[in-house]
Design a protein around this motif. Structure first.
Motif, PDB file in Angstrom:
ATOM      1  N   ASN A  98     -12.080  -5.327   1.538  1.00 24.52           N
ATOM      2  CA  ASN A  98     -10.856  -5.956   2.024  1.00 24.52           C
ATOM      3  C   ASN A  98     -10.358  -7.010   1.025  1.00 24.52           C
ATOM      4  OD1 ASN A  98      -8.762  -6.900   3.676  1.00 24.52           O
ATOM      5  ND2 ASN A  98     -10.120  -8.088   4.979  1.00 24.52           N
ATOM      6  N   ILE A  99     -11.274  -7.815   0.520  1.00 25.01           N
ATOM      7  CA  ILE A  99     -10.911  -8.853  -0.455  1.00 25.01           C
ATOM      8  C   ILE A  99     -10.378  -8.198  -1.732  1.00 25.01           C
ATOM      9  CG2 ILE A  99     -11.780 -10.722  -1.903  1.00 25.01           C
ATOM     10  CD1 ILE A  99     -13.910 -11.164   0.406  1.00 25.01           C
ATOM     11  N   ASP A 100     -11.098  -7.197  -2.227  1.00 28.08           N
ATOM     12  CA  ASP A 100     -10.660  -6.515  -3.447  1.00 28.08           C
ATOM     13  C   ASP A 100      -9.287  -5.869  -3.263  1.00 28.08           C
ATOM     14  OD1 ASP A 100     -12.869  -7.249  -4.964  1.00 28.08           O
ATOM     15  OD2 ASP A 100     -14.013  -5.467  -4.386  1.00 28.08           O
ATOM     16  N   TYR A 106      -7.883  -1.888  -6.629  1.00 29.96           N
ATOM     17  CA  TYR A 106      -8.022  -0.714  -5.772  1.00 29.96           C
ATOM     18  C   TYR A 106      -9.228   0.152  -6.132  1.00 29.96           C
ATOM     19  CZ  TYR A 106      -3.387  -2.397  -4.646  1.00 29.96           C
ATOM     20  OH  TYR A 106      -2.343  -3.200  -4.284  1.00 29.96           O
ATOM     21  N   ASN A 107      -9.547   0.243  -7.405  1.00 35.73           N
ATOM     22  CA  ASN A 107     -10.721   1.031  -7.799  1.00 35.73           C
ATOM     23  C   ASN A 107     -12.000   0.412  -7.232  1.00 35.73           C
ATOM     24  OD1 ASN A 107      -9.337   3.019  -9.231  1.00 35.73           O
ATOM     25  ND2 ASN A 107      -9.308   1.792 -11.102  1.00 35.73           N
ATOM     26  N   LYS A 108     -12.102  -0.908  -7.301  1.00 36.75           N
ATOM     27  CA  LYS A 108     -13.280  -1.598  -6.748  1.00 36.75           C
ATOM     28  C   LYS A 108     -13.298  -1.463  -5.227  1.00 36.75           C
ATOM     29  CE  LYS A 108     -16.379  -5.409  -7.276  1.00 36.75           C
ATOM     30  NZ  LYS A 108     -16.905  -5.261  -5.960  1.00 36.75           N
ATOM     31  N   THR A 109     -12.118  -1.481  -4.616  1.00 34.31           N
ATOM     32  CA  THR A 109     -12.029  -1.314  -3.164  1.00 34.31           C
ATOM     33  C   THR A 109     -12.666   0.017  -2.748  1.00 34.31           C
ATOM     34  OG1 THR A 109      -9.992  -2.608  -3.074  1.00 34.31           O
ATOM     35  CG2 THR A 109     -10.447  -1.160  -1.200  1.00 34.31           C
TER      36      THR A 109
END
Length: 124
Positions: A98-100, A106-109
């Motif tokens: 959510n934080i990312d 978006y890739n880290k999400t």
């Protein structure tokens, strides 16, 4: 002299009875958060953590409250600390996702969501 000593001992023992525990502050913070008192909840989670630095759930809940006040870096630090203390708390991975997302990473999400699923596929 005996009366003074008695009063001092009584005062000290009463103070011990009224001392709050980390769990007390945690429970109090949940109630404040439910009422929308975000800053007060953060303060109580911080007090719980101060009394018990290994209180993973307090870090996680404080992260959620910090997101509400847009303290994303503080929230990310808390969520990461949650995982250091208990890597099986899948809510920490979804909180980080959510934080990312809010940070537009978006890739880290996606990686964070994948990690949450891999840790506990039945939870999601």
């Amino acid at each position: 002299m005996k009366k003074v000593l008695f009063i001092v001992l009584l005062t000290l023992s009463l103070k011990g009875w009224t001392q709050k525990t980390a769990s007390d502050y945690f429970d109090q913070a949940i109630l404040k958060a439910e009422k929308g008192h975000t800053e007060a909840a953060i303060t109580d989670y911080t007090k719980a953590i101060k009394l018990n630095p290994k209180f993973a759930e307090a870090y996680l809940n404080r992260a959620v409250e910090r997101i509400k006040v847009n303290n994303l870096i503080g929230a990310l630090n808390d969520a990461n600390m949650t995982l250091k203390l208990n890597s099986l708390l899948t809510d920490a991975y979804t909180t980080i996702a959510n934080i990312d997302y809010k940070l537009k990473d978006y890739n880290k999400t996606i990686k964070d969501c994948d990690m949450a699923i891999s840790v506990n596929s039945k939870d999601h």
